[in-house]
Structure formats: C-alpha cells, structure tokens
Design a protein around this motif. Structure first.
Motif, short mmCIF file in Angstrom:
data_model
loop_
_atom_site.label_atom_id
_atom_site.label_comp_id
_atom_site.label_asym_id
_atom_site.label_seq_id
_atom_site.Cartn_x
_atom_site.Cartn_y
_atom_site.Cartn_z
N UNK A 55 0.22 3.63 -23.63
CA UNK A 55 1.50 3.72 -22.96
C UNK A 55 2.01 2.38 -22.48
N UNK A 56 2.58 2.36 -21.29
CA UNK A 56 3.21 1.17 -20.74
C UNK A 56 2.18 0.21 -20.18
N UNK A 57 2.20 -1.02 -20.66
CA UNK A 57 1.30 -2.06 -20.11
C UNK A 57 1.55 -2.24 -18.62
N UNK A 58 2.79 -2.29 -18.22
CA UNK A 58 3.11 -2.48 -16.81
C UNK A 58 2.58 -1.32 -15.96
N UNK A 59 2.69 -0.11 -16.47
CA UNK A 59 2.19 1.04 -15.72
C UNK A 59 0.67 0.99 -15.60
N UNK A 60 -0.01 0.58 -16.66
CA UNK A 60 -1.47 0.49 -16.59
C UNK A 60 -1.91 -0.58 -15.58
N UNK A 61 -1.22 -1.70 -15.60
CA UNK A 61 -1.54 -2.76 -14.65
C UNK A 61 -1.28 -2.28 -13.23
N UNK A 62 -0.16 -1.64 -13.01
CA UNK A 62 0.18 -1.15 -11.67
C UNK A 62 -0.84 -0.12 -11.18
N UNK A 63 -1.29 0.75 -12.07
CA UNK A 63 -2.30 1.74 -11.70
C UNK A 63 -3.61 1.05 -11.31
N UNK A 64 -4.00 0.02 -12.07
CA UNK A 64 -5.22 -0.71 -11.75
C UNK A 64 -5.09 -1.40 -10.40
N UNK A 65 -3.95 -2.00 -10.14
CA UNK A 65 -3.74 -2.67 -8.85
C UNK A 65 -3.87 -1.67 -7.71
N UNK A 66 -3.30 -0.49 -7.89
CA UNK A 66 -3.37 0.54 -6.83
C UNK A 66 -4.82 0.97 -6.59
N UNK A 67 -5.57 1.21 -7.65
CA UNK A 67 -6.94 1.68 -7.50
C UNK A 67 -7.84 0.60 -6.90
N UNK A 68 -7.67 -0.64 -7.32
CA UNK A 68 -8.50 -1.72 -6.79
C UNK A 68 -8.11 -2.09 -5.37
N UNK A 69 -6.85 -1.93 -5.02
CA UNK A 69 -6.43 -2.15 -3.64
C UNK A 69 -7.07 -1.12 -2.72
N UNK A 70 -7.15 0.13 -3.19
CA UNK A 70 -7.85 1.16 -2.41
C UNK A 70 -9.31 0.79 -2.23
N UNK A 71 -9.93 0.29 -3.29
CA UNK A 71 -11.33 -0.14 -3.17
C UNK A 71 -11.47 -1.25 -2.15
N UNK A 72 -10.59 -2.23 -2.18
CA UNK A 72 -10.66 -3.33 -1.21
C UNK A 72 -10.56 -2.81 0.22
N UNK A 73 -9.88 -1.70 0.41
CA UNK A 73 -9.76 -1.12 1.74
C UNK A 73 -11.06 -0.59 2.31
N UNK A 74 -12.09 -0.41 1.47
CA UNK A 74 -13.40 0.02 1.96
C UNK A 74 -14.22 -1.12 2.53
N UNK A 75 -13.76 -2.35 2.32
CA UNK A 75 -14.53 -3.51 2.75
C UNK A 75 -15.19 -4.26 1.61
N UNK A 76 -15.10 -3.74 0.40
CA UNK A 76 -15.64 -4.46 -0.77
C UNK A 76 -14.79 -5.71 -1.00
#
Length: 328
Positions: free
Chosen positions: A41-62
């Motif tokens: 699908x959309x490259x931009x959408x895939x990148x945005x999804x990854x940013x959202x998921x990894x930002x959530x991970x960073x919120x755990x303290x990782x």
C-alpha cells in the motif's frame, strides 16, 4: 566513552538505556514487495504506522531497539531513516545474511563455491560486504551496522548455513562487531553454532543466541550460559507452540540459577511482516512492542525476579554487548 552506531549516528553506550535486543521494524520479501506492491500500500502510511507504534514503545521507557533485519529479511535503510527521524528511540541496525538452508543465489557461484573449479581458495565476498557495512556504512546512506546476524534452524548446520556463519565470524574478528544468531533451541542448534563460532575463534561472550526462550530446557540453556553466551529471551508474545507462562517461567528459573547477567529480553515484533496472511496477527494478541513491559515484567516481579535483575537484562547486558567491540 564507548559508542555504538545507530541510524541517527553514534551514541554513547551509557545512553542506550533500556534496550530491547531483538525487534524488527519491517520484515519483508523485497522481490514480492517490488513486483506486487498492492499489499504494502502507501509508503507514507506504513511509515506513519511505524512511527506511531515505536512512539508508543518509547512511552514505556525503552530507549533503544536492536533490529537484526539483514539480507533475506528485506533490509532497506532509507525507510528506517525516515522513521528514526520521527521517534525518540535509538535504532541499531545489523549486517549479515538470514537463511535456514542454502545461501542466496547471488552467492552460489562466487567465493568458496569456485574453489573446486579454480583449484584455489577463493575469499568469500560476504566477509567484505559485512565489513563494509560496519566500517563504511550501508548502501551510501551513511548508516553503519553495529552488529552481525546469521541463523541456524531445525535443518541444522547445512553447508549454506555454515558458510554464512563462518563469514559472519570472520567479519566479527575483523571489526569487533558483536553477533546475534537465530537459533532453534528445541533441537539444540545453539551447540552447533557454538562449535562453528569457537572454531573461528569467536569469544562466546560476544554472541547472543537468539530465541533461547523457545525452550524450557533449563539445563541446556545453563550449558550455553556457562560457556559464556548471552541468551536471547526474545520471542515474548509468539505463543504458538508454547505459552506466555512457559516463556516467562524459564526466565525466572535462569535468574534463580544466577544467569540474569547473560540474558536479554525482547519480542521479535515488527510493525509489519509480510510472512503472515491478513488476520494471522489476530491469533497472537500479545505479539507487539509493549508486551514485555505490559505483561512480562509484572509477571517476573511477581515470581521473584528482582528490579536489579530486570535492569541487568534490559540495560547492563545490552550495554556490555556493544562495549566489547575490539577487533581480534
């Protein structure tokens, strides 16, 4: 201070913080993606999804993820650079080759495959490729690999697997970059990896044996830990042939035996993996980036693992792994 290379450049190892030692951003079949792009699908959408998921991970303290995506898993650094610019995480990338059986066709008639035909010993081009990724950077991106990756699974030490592993070992000895090995502990393939790596002169203390948490055989893991290897308890959430409790209990037991200083934790998760048909991820509801912090760590604490041991596995062992990087 010692430094480790990340996608955004070198950072001091003291700044790695909590580190998940085996997480992918994307796992892809590059040929399929390039020729049948509709699923991606959309490259931009895939990148945005990854940013959202990894930002959530960073919120755990990782603070850091270590991404062992190499040849055979769809490594594409420019995409990872786009994501790294938008998340407050260190992303450490790898070089190497992922196969359970034969080498990719690219290598079939290069290097050692020509020895018999030419009547002389031909160097393996994989070694220079891996060393170049570490010393010079990957594909003109300026991003340098910080560790090496190879694999052995239930098929065992096939000629192709052995060739890759020996190339990884030679690149390790030339650069000092540490090694991660995908293993199949149910068939004790860590022992086969041990034999080849030690034959190449690799210090086991500089090697993570990935997926060690796939087994509950504490005696087998103790043998590997006593040899010096780091055990990758790194598939939390992949509960197909095992259970959450089995994965967590073997960590508890190995901590009880005194091996917290030789374990690392992770989930082997990704933002998107094209190995799985749509809907398969619904069968693995715990397989995501925050499962360790949401579920595993509370369970470990409830079963006697101390905060000091948790810090050792999440902070101290990864830091040590990336500090011991002198060439031989």
């Amino acid at each position: 201070m010692p430094q480790v290379q990340t996608v955004r450049g070198p950072v001091e190892t003291a700044e790695l913080g909590q580190t998940l030692m085996h997480e992918h951003v994307f796992v892809l079949n590059a040929d399929v993606q390039q020729n049948y792009p509709d699923e991606w699908g959309s490259e931009d959408d895939r990148v945005a999804d990854a940013v959202q998921k990894l930002t959530k991970l960073a919120g755990t303290g990782v603070r850091t993820i270590v991404d062992p995506t190499v040849i055979g898993l769809g490594r594409y650094i420019p995409r990872i650079q786009r994501i790294a610019e938008q998340v407050d995480l260190n992303i450490v990338v790898a070089t190497g080759c992922y196969t359970y059986d034969d080498v990719p066709f690219f290598f079939h008639y290069r290097g050692p495959a020509l020895n018999a035909a030419l009547g002389t010993e031909v160097p393996d081009p994989m070694v220079d490729m891996f060393v170049g990724d570490i010393r010079d950077g990957i594909a003109g991106t300026g991003v340098r690999a910080a560790f090496l990756k190879c694999a052995i699974d239930h098929q065992g030490m096939t000629p192709g697997v052995e060739r890759v592993m020996r190339a990884v070992a030679k690149a390790h000895r030339a650069t000092g970059a540490p090694i991660t090995v995908h293993t199949h502990p149910g068939s004790h393939q860590g022992l086969a990896a041990r034999d080849v790596l030690t034959d190449e002169g690799v210090d086991p203390r500089r090697v993570v044996l990935g997926h060690s948490g796939d087994t509950t055989d504490a005696d087998h893991l103790t043998e590997l830990a006593e040899a010096g290897f780091v055990l990758g308890m790194d598939r939390f959430g992949i509960n197909l042939d095992t259970t959450f409790e089995a994965r967590a209990d073997i960590v508890v037991e190995m901590c009880r035996r005194g091996f917290a200083g030789q374990m690392v934790l992770s989930q082997d998760a990704s933002c998107y993996i094209d190995w799985l048909a749509p809907g398969v991820m619904d069968l693995l509801p715990q397989w995501h980036y925050t499962h360790v912090h949401d579920d595993v760590l509370p369970y470990l604490r409830e079963h006697g693992v101390t905060e000091e041991q948790i810090t050792t596995m999440l902070v101290d062992v990864p830091r040590r792994y990336f500090e011991n990087v002198e060439p031989y």
